[in-house]
Design a protein around this motif. Structure first.
Motif, PDB file in Angstrom:
ATOM      1  N   ILE A  71      17.245 -48.067 111.567  1.00 22.51           N
ATOM      2  CA  ILE A  71      17.739 -49.100 110.644  1.00 22.51           C
ATOM      3  C   ILE A  71      19.194 -49.444 110.957  1.00 22.51           C
ATOM      4  O   ILE A  71      19.566 -50.615 111.015  1.00 22.51           O
ATOM      5  CB  ILE A  71      17.571 -48.635 109.175  1.00 22.51           C
ATOM      6  CG1 ILE A  71      16.077 -48.544 108.819  1.00 22.51           C
ATOM      7  CG2 ILE A  71      18.283 -49.592 108.222  1.00 22.51           C
ATOM      8  CD1 ILE A  71      15.777 -47.951 107.448  1.00 22.51           C
ATOM      9  N   CYS A  75      19.705 -53.172 112.027  1.00 19.42           N
ATOM     10  CA  CYS A  75      20.193 -53.988 110.896  1.00 19.42           C
ATOM     11  C   CYS A  75      21.703 -53.964 110.754  1.00 19.42           C
ATOM     12  O   CYS A  75      22.259 -54.795 110.058  1.00 19.42           O
ATOM     13  CB  CYS A  75      19.604 -53.509 109.575  1.00 19.42           C
ATOM     14  SG  CYS A  75      17.832 -53.369 109.569  1.00 19.42           S
ATOM     15  N   THR A  79      23.534 -46.554 106.543  1.00 19.63           N
ATOM     16  CA  THR A  79      22.355 -45.914 105.951  1.00 19.63           C
ATOM     17  C   THR A  79      22.605 -44.420 105.789  1.00 19.63           C
ATOM     18  O   THR A  79      23.050 -43.759 106.725  1.00 19.63           O
ATOM     19  CB  THR A  79      21.116 -46.162 106.851  1.00 19.63           C
ATOM     20  OG1 THR A  79      20.957 -47.572 107.009  1.00 19.63           O
ATOM     21  CG2 THR A  79      19.850 -45.575 106.247  1.00 19.63           C
ATOM     22  N   TYR A 169      10.242 -48.116 110.115  1.00 26.29           N
ATOM     23  CA  TYR A 169      10.602 -49.031 111.216  1.00 26.29           C
ATOM     24  C   TYR A 169      10.327 -50.478 110.799  1.00 26.29           C
ATOM     25  O   TYR A 169      11.132 -51.369 111.044  1.00 26.29           O
ATOM     26  CB  TYR A 169       9.749 -48.760 112.467  1.00 26.29           C
ATOM     27  CG  TYR A 169      10.019 -47.484 113.239  1.00 26.29           C
ATOM     28  CD1 TYR A 169      11.282 -46.905 113.323  1.00 26.29           C
ATOM     29  CD2 TYR A 169       8.986 -46.876 113.959  1.00 26.29           C
ATOM     30  CE1 TYR A 169      11.491 -45.752 114.066  1.00 26.29           C
ATOM     31  CE2 TYR A 169       9.184 -45.728 114.708  1.00 26.29           C
ATOM     32  CZ  TYR A 169      10.435 -45.164 114.749  1.00 26.29           C
ATOM     33  OH  TYR A 169      10.635 -44.033 115.498  1.00 26.29           O
ATOM     34  N   GLY A 172      12.957 -51.716 108.511  1.00 27.93           N
ATOM     35  CA  GLY A 172      14.190 -51.996 109.257  1.00 27.93           C
ATOM     36  C   GLY A 172      14.094 -53.303 110.031  1.00 27.93           C
ATOM     37  O   GLY A 172      15.008 -54.135 110.008  1.00 27.93           O
TER      38      GLY A 172
END
Ligand code: M6R
Length: 369
Positions: A71, A75, A79, A169, A172
Motif C-alpha cells: 500500500i 498509494c 500506513t 493488495y 491498495g
C-alpha cells in the motif's frame, strides 16, 4: 468432508490457489479497471485519506504487515499496522482522514472488533477484510471487502492468510487507481501478475514432497529460527507462528537486519534457520543483503533452509536446503514463500503425532478479550 485429505489443514493448504483466484474474481471491468462495489465509502472520503491503520491479531496482523509494503509503495499513503489489542489501549491519533483496515478471517475476534469501535468513535472510516459473511466485524465496519477463501476449519490459518493478502493488495491498487497517482498506469500490469499467482501457488504445492521430507527429519528440533527482510519479514513471523502453534516447537521470526543487533548470538552449530530470500530481480541491495545474512549464519554453524526464486543461483553455495518458488514481483512473493512454511509446520506436527486441526490451548476464533 476433508476431501480425501488427512486433515482440514492439508485440505486448506491445497485450496490456496482457488482461495486467491476467488478473491480476485469479478473485481475488474472489461477495461481492466478495478471495481470494488463493496467499498461503500464515499470516493471523496477515500481520496482525502492521509493515513491508513491496519488492525488485526495473529496471522491476520502478518497479512497486514505484508499489505503495508504494497500500500505504501502503490498509494504513497503512510500506513501503520498494529495489533488490535495494543491499538485499543493506546490513545491512537486517528480522525476522519484515517482509513482503518480491520483484517479478520472470522470477523469475530473481540480485540479486533473493539479496535474497530475505538477507531469509529474518533471519526475514522473502517474497511473490514473478512472471510465470514455477515459476521460482526464486517457488519459494524463502514465497508466490507470479503475474501472468498471458503470456510476455514483448521485452527491454524492458511488459505485465509493468502486471501487476506490478496484482498489487501486489491484495496491498495484500488486506492492508487482512485487517487490517480503515479502507479495508476502500472495497475493493469500488477493485476495481471496477481492473476498469474494461483497457478504459481499450485506449483509450490506440487513440490511439497521435498519440504515434507525435511520436516520428517527435523522432528526433534528444539528451536527453529526464521529470517526475512521487507515482505519476507512478516512471512518469517508467520512461519514461526505456524511452527509454534502446530508443532509446539520454540520458533522465532526476525527481520534479517536485526541479526547483528542480538539474535545472531543464538546461532550455534546445527541451529536450523529458514531464510526467505527476496527476488534478485527486485531491488539489488535487498537481495544481496539477505544473501550476506545467509553467509553470516552459515559461517557460525547454522543449518540454512532457504526459500528462493527459481534461477537465483547466488544462494546455492550457502544453503543446506533450498526450496524454490516461481518468479514473481517482490511485493507479491509472500503468496508463494509462505506455502512451504505452512507445509513444513503441518508435516512436522503430524510427524510428532499432534492434531494439526485442533492444536492444544487454541480456539479458531478468539471471542474473549
Ligand atoms: O479470525 P481472525 O483472522 O481475526 O483471527 C486472528 C488470529 O486469532 C488468528 O489468525 C490466529 O493467529 C491463528 N491461529 C493463526 O494461525
Amino acid at each position: 468432508e476433508k476431501g480425501g485429505f488427512p486433515s482440514f489443514m492439508e485440505k486448506e493448504i491445497n485450496e490456496q490457489p482457488a482461495a486467491v483466484e476467488q478473491t480476485l474474481m469479478g473485481r475488474t471491468d472489461p477495461d481492466g479497471n478495478l471495481v470494488l462495489d463493496e467499498l461503500k465509502i464515499d470516493e471523496s472520503v477515500l481520496r482525502a485519506v492521509d493515513k491508513i491503520v491496519v488492525v488485526a491479531c495473529g496471522t491476520a496482523a502478518y497479512a497486514g504487515q505484508v499489505a503495508r509494503y504494497a500500500i505504501e509503495h502503490w498509494c504513497r499513503i503512510p500506513t501503520e499496522v498494529e495489533l488490535a489489542h495494543e491499538f485499543r489501549y493506546r490513545d491512537p491519533i486517528v480522525n476522519e482522514r484515517t482509513l482503518v483496515v480491520a483484517l479478520s478471517q472470522s470477523g469475530e475476534t473481540m480485540d479486533t472488533l473493539m479496535a474497530v469501535r475505538h477507531a469509529q468513535e474518533q471519526g475514522a472510516k473502517v474497511v473490514a477484510i473478512c472471510n465470514t459473511n455477515g459476521s460482526t466485524i464486517p457488519r459494524e465496519a463502514d465497508a466490507a471487502l470479503y475474501t472468498h477463501a471458503g470456510p476455514e476449519i483448521a485452527v491454524a490459518s492458511t488459505k485465509a492468510f493468502l486471501a487476506q493478502i490478496t484482498a489487501a493488495y486489491l484495496l491498495g491498487l484500488y486506492l492508487a487507481q482512485l487517487r490517480g497517482n503515479k502507479y495508476k498506469d502500472e495497475i493493469a500490469g500488477i493485476l495481471a501478475e496477481l492473476e498469474a499467482m494461483p497457478a504459481k501457488i499450485q506449483q509450490v504445492i506440487d513440490a511439497q514432497a521435498a519440504v515434507k521430507d525435511l520436516a520428517q527429519s527435523m522432528k526433534d528440533a528444539a528451536s527453529v529460527l526464521f529470517l526475512g527482510r521487507h515482505v519476507g519479514y512478516p512471512v518469517a513471523l508467520e512461519g514461526a507462528l505456524k511452527l509454534k502453534e502446530l508443532a509446539y516447537i520454540h520458533a522465532e521470526g526476525f527481520a534479517a537486519g536485526e541479526l547483528k543487533h542480538g539474535p545472531i548470538a543464538l546461532i550455534e552449530e546445527g541451529q536450523p534457520v529458514f531464510v526467505i530470500v527476496p527476488s534478485p530481480r527486485g531491488r539489488d541491495s535487498l537481495h544481496a543483503k539477505v544473501v550476506s545474512n545467509i553467509q553470516e549464519i552459515r559461517a557460525r554453524g547454522a543449518v540454512t533452509i532457504v526459500i528462493a526464486e527459481e534461477g537465483d543461483e547466488a544462494v546455492a553455495d550457502y544453503a543446506n536446503h533450498i526450496f524454490r518458488v516461481p518468479q514473481s514481483p517482490v511485493l507479491l512473493q509472500p503468496l508463494l514463500t509462505t506455502v512451504p512454511l505452512q507445509i513444513f509446520a503441518c508435516e512436522l506436527a503430524t510427524a510428532k503425532g499432534y492434531d494439526v486441526d485442533q492444536p492444544r490451548n487454541l480456539a479458531k476464533s478468539v471471542t474473549v478479550e
